[in-house]
Structure formats: C-alpha cells, structure tokens
Design an enzyme around this catalytic site. Structure first.
Site, short mmCIF file in Angstrom:
data_model
loop_
_atom_site.label_atom_id
_atom_site.label_comp_id
_atom_site.label_asym_id
_atom_site.label_seq_id
_atom_site.Cartn_x
_atom_site.Cartn_y
_atom_site.Cartn_z
CG HIS A 257 4.36 -6.15 -1.38
ND1 HIS A 257 4.42 -4.82 -1.68
CD2 HIS A 257 3.17 -6.60 -1.87
CE1 HIS A 257 3.32 -4.47 -2.33
NE2 HIS A 257 2.55 -5.53 -2.46
CE LYS B 22 -3.34 -1.18 -0.63
NZ LYS B 22 -3.69 -2.00 -1.83
CB SER C 186 -3.84 2.38 2.12
OG SER C 186 -3.98 1.85 0.83
S1 PPS Z 1 -0.49 -2.96 -3.13
O1 PPS Z 1 -1.72 -3.76 -2.87
O2 PPS Z 1 0.45 -3.12 -2.05
O3 PPS Z 1 0.10 -3.24 -4.41
O4 PPS Z 1 -1.01 -1.44 -3.12
P1 PPS Z 1 -0.15 -0.19 -3.62
O5 PPS Z 1 -0.31 -0.07 -5.09
O6 PPS Z 1 1.22 -0.27 -3.08
O7 PPS Z 1 -0.87 1.01 -2.89
C1 PPS Z 1 -2.20 1.37 -3.16
C2 PPS Z 1 -2.35 2.81 -2.73
O8 PPS Z 1 -1.72 3.65 -3.72
C3 PPS Z 1 -2.69 4.59 -4.19
N1 PPS Z 1 -2.41 4.98 -5.57
C4 PPS Z 1 -2.19 6.26 -5.93
N2 PPS Z 1 -2.12 7.40 -5.19
C5 PPS Z 1 -1.91 8.57 -5.86
N3 PPS Z 1 -1.78 8.64 -7.20
C6 PPS Z 1 -1.83 7.53 -7.98
N4 PPS Z 1 -1.71 7.64 -9.30
C7 PPS Z 1 -2.04 6.27 -7.34
N5 PPS Z 1 -2.16 4.99 -7.76
C8 PPS Z 1 -2.39 4.22 -6.68
C9 PPS Z 1 -4.01 3.85 -4.05
O9 PPS Z 1 -5.09 4.72 -4.15
C10 PPS Z 1 -3.81 3.24 -2.66
O10 PPS Z 1 -3.86 4.21 -1.61
P2 PPS Z 1 -5.21 4.59 -0.82
O11 PPS Z 1 -4.74 5.46 0.31
O12 PPS Z 1 -5.84 3.33 -0.34
O13 PPS Z 1 -6.06 5.35 -1.80
#
Ligand code: PPS
Length: 300
Positions: free
Chosen positions: A109, A51, A139
């Site tokens: 991860h 996340k 998240s």
């Molecule tokens: S995972 O399951 O570990 O692969 O998730 P991960 O991709 O690491 O994290 C997901 C969070 O990243 C946010 N996200 C973004 N934030 C801002 N801009 C962009 N373009 C973007 N893309 C993915 C996503 O919304 C998750 O955060 P939260 O706080 O839940 O919205």
C-alpha cells in the site's frame, strides 16, 4: 460511560516522509530500506490504496502461477494468501523478500517514493489497482471495525472526515493514485481498476496474464476466473482471510470480503457528504484522465 478514549498506542499512525504508517505493524527505518532492494525481472508488485482489490489480486496471481489449478494453491498457506504474497512493508518482510525464491510476488500500500528505485528503470513489474474512492472509503470504514491494528471509528461521519484529511494508513487516496499514475510510463506497469474487474473479470484476467507473460490455455484462464469470483473466493478460507488469527482480525465484527460490489457508498454517504466529495474529487483529479464507475447499474 466513555470506554473508547481514543487510539491505544498499537493503533497509532506514524507520519513518515509524507505517509502514515501503523505503529507495531511497520518500522519506518525498515520501510526506508525497501527503496534500495535489488529487483529481478520476475518480481511482481501489486500496488493498491487500501481496500482497492489487494486480496482479489493475490488470489488471481496465485491462480495464474498455478495455471488455474485451485487444488495446487489450497495447501500453500496456513492462514491466508498473504503467507505466499505478503505486504512488503510489514515488519520483517523486506528481509524475507531478499532471500525468497523467484518469482517474488508482493503486495503493497506504500506510496511511490518508498518502492524500490529499480522499478523506475523497468526492472520487475507493477500492477496498480485503483478503485473508486467513495467505495474505498466505505470499505475502509467497515475494515477499521474488523482490523485490530486500526482504530475503531467513532462513527461513519468521523471516519469520513479522517479519510478526507488522509488521516488513515495509506494517507490521501488522491496522492496515492496520482503519484503512481504519473510514474506509469517509467515502469513496467499495468494500471487496472477494481470496477473493470467487476465489469468483465475474464478480460481483466486475460490482460493480467498477458502482462505477466503467462501462457495459459482458455480452460486454465477460465479456471482462474471461476476461482477468483467474489462468490467462490468467499468459500476459500485462505483467499477470504477467514482464518487470519483473531488477534489481527476480529471476525465477529464483520468479514474482509464484505460486499464486493460498486456503489455501496450510496448506502452510507449523506447528500452533503457526496457533494463535498465530488467537489474535492473534481479539484484533485482535474488534470488526470482517470474515470471511475460509481454505480453498479452503469455496467448492467
Ligand atoms: S486491504 O485490506 O487493503 O488489503 O483490502 P483489499 O483486499 O484491497 O480490499 C478489500 C475489498 O475488496 C473486495 N474483494 C472483492 N470484490 C469483488 N470480487 C472479489 N473477488 C473480491 N475480493 C475482495 C472486498 O470485499 C473488499 O471490498 P468491500 O467493499 O468491503 O466488500
């Protein structure tokens, strides 16, 4: 009536060499073999605690490879960008990596001790993305409701405790970020934060592009930025994970791309939880010169 009597076996976490894996998703013996992989200089590993911006970086790397041409990447994957940039630790993916054409772009991860030893000899490249752990926790809480391979949390308080104990896939956030950060000079590593990307995506993508040795024009870089904003990524099903099969993600329970901002923890943490978190954070991180942005208002 009590219907949720705890995790079913598929949700079970498997403790393995100081790290928790997910039964069914990971095979510990296979994960151990990742360490021995041959690495090419063109290999790129995006490393994150869950996340922290993994799927955001997948979209950025794909766009950089395509020199900003979003139409060139739209037909590449069936379900999600993970078809092209998969998690190396998932069952079967190590074998696929061995025979994959260059450049082999992967996300993971895993903690540092599992990753190919060759990375520590400056073979390949590593991009570590760190995110402030309060927002990571929130998240991750919401993601546990969506992801069928993870146990549905009883409630936020219960999940808060599990996260603080490192009783989640990924184990302790503190261990993860500290061990990778400690080894940053041993490898070709770009260490970047989610908050830096929120603050100035253009500069962040420029840094990533330079680090990867890409030579994109200003227009091409601007196109990478345009198609990796939260707003625009949400509209691309492969980038937003909206087409991932229902047996993996229960799309009725929420969205992978949920809020995409800094400071949502303020809508979830109690004052007591926040004080406790701060205390643990300061104790754990006192020897690490890492600072995080905790509130979106601090950058606006
Ligand atoms: S995972 O399951 O570990 O692969 O998730 P991960 O991709 O690491 O994290 C997901 C969070 O990243 C946010 N996200 C973004 N934030 C801002 N801009 C962009 N373009 C973007 N893309 C993915 C996503 O919304 C998750 O955060 P939260 O706080 O839940 O919205």
């Amino acid at each position: 009536m009590e219907i949720n009597e705890g995790p079913t076996p598929e949700h079970e976490l498997i403790p393995h060499r100081g790290f928790k894996l997910i039964r069914g998703t990971h095979d510990p013996d296979d994960v151990d073999q990742i360490y021995h992989l041959d690495i090419q200089d063109s290999d790129v590993f995006v490393v994150t605690y869950p996340k922290s911006g993994t799927i955001w970086m997948q979209q950025i790397l794909l766009l950089l490879e395509a020199q900003g041409d979003v139409s060139a990447i739209s037909g590449l994957s069936k379900h999600s960008n993970a078809d092209i940039i998969p998690w190396i630790e998932v069952k079967g993916h190590r074998q696929a990596f061995i025979v994959a054409p260059s450049p082999r772009l992967r996300v993971t991860h895993l903690q540092h001790h599992f990753l190919p030893a060759a990375l520590n000899h400056k073979k390949g490249k590593v991009i570590y993305v760190a995110r402030n752990p309060k927002d990571v926790l929130v998240s991750y809480f919401h993601f546990h409701k969506l992801a069928n391979m993870l146990e549905t949390p009883k409630d936020f308080d219960d999940f808060f405790e599990k996260f603080m104990r490192g009783d989640v896939f990924g184990s302790s956030w503190f261990e993860h970020v500290k061990t990778w950060y400690t080894h940053r000079e041993d490898m070709n590593m770009l260490f970047i934060t989610y908050e830096e990307m929120i603050q100035d995506l253009q500069s962040a993508i420029h840094r990533i592009s330079v680090f990867l040795g890409k030579d994109l024009s200003d227009d091409q870089l601007t196109s990478v930025v345009t198609h990796s904003t939260f707003h625009n990524m949400k509209k691309i099903p492969q980038a937003s994970y909206e087409q991932v099969p229902g047996e993996l993600l229960n799309h009725h329970q929420g969205r992978f791309m949920r809020k995409g901002t800094i400071g949502d923890w303020k809508n979830h943490f109690t004052v007591a939880q926040n004080e406790r978190f701060d205390e643990v954070f300061h104790r754990e991180m006192k020897d690490f010169p890492l600072s995080f942005i905790w509130d979106i208002r601090d950058i606006q």
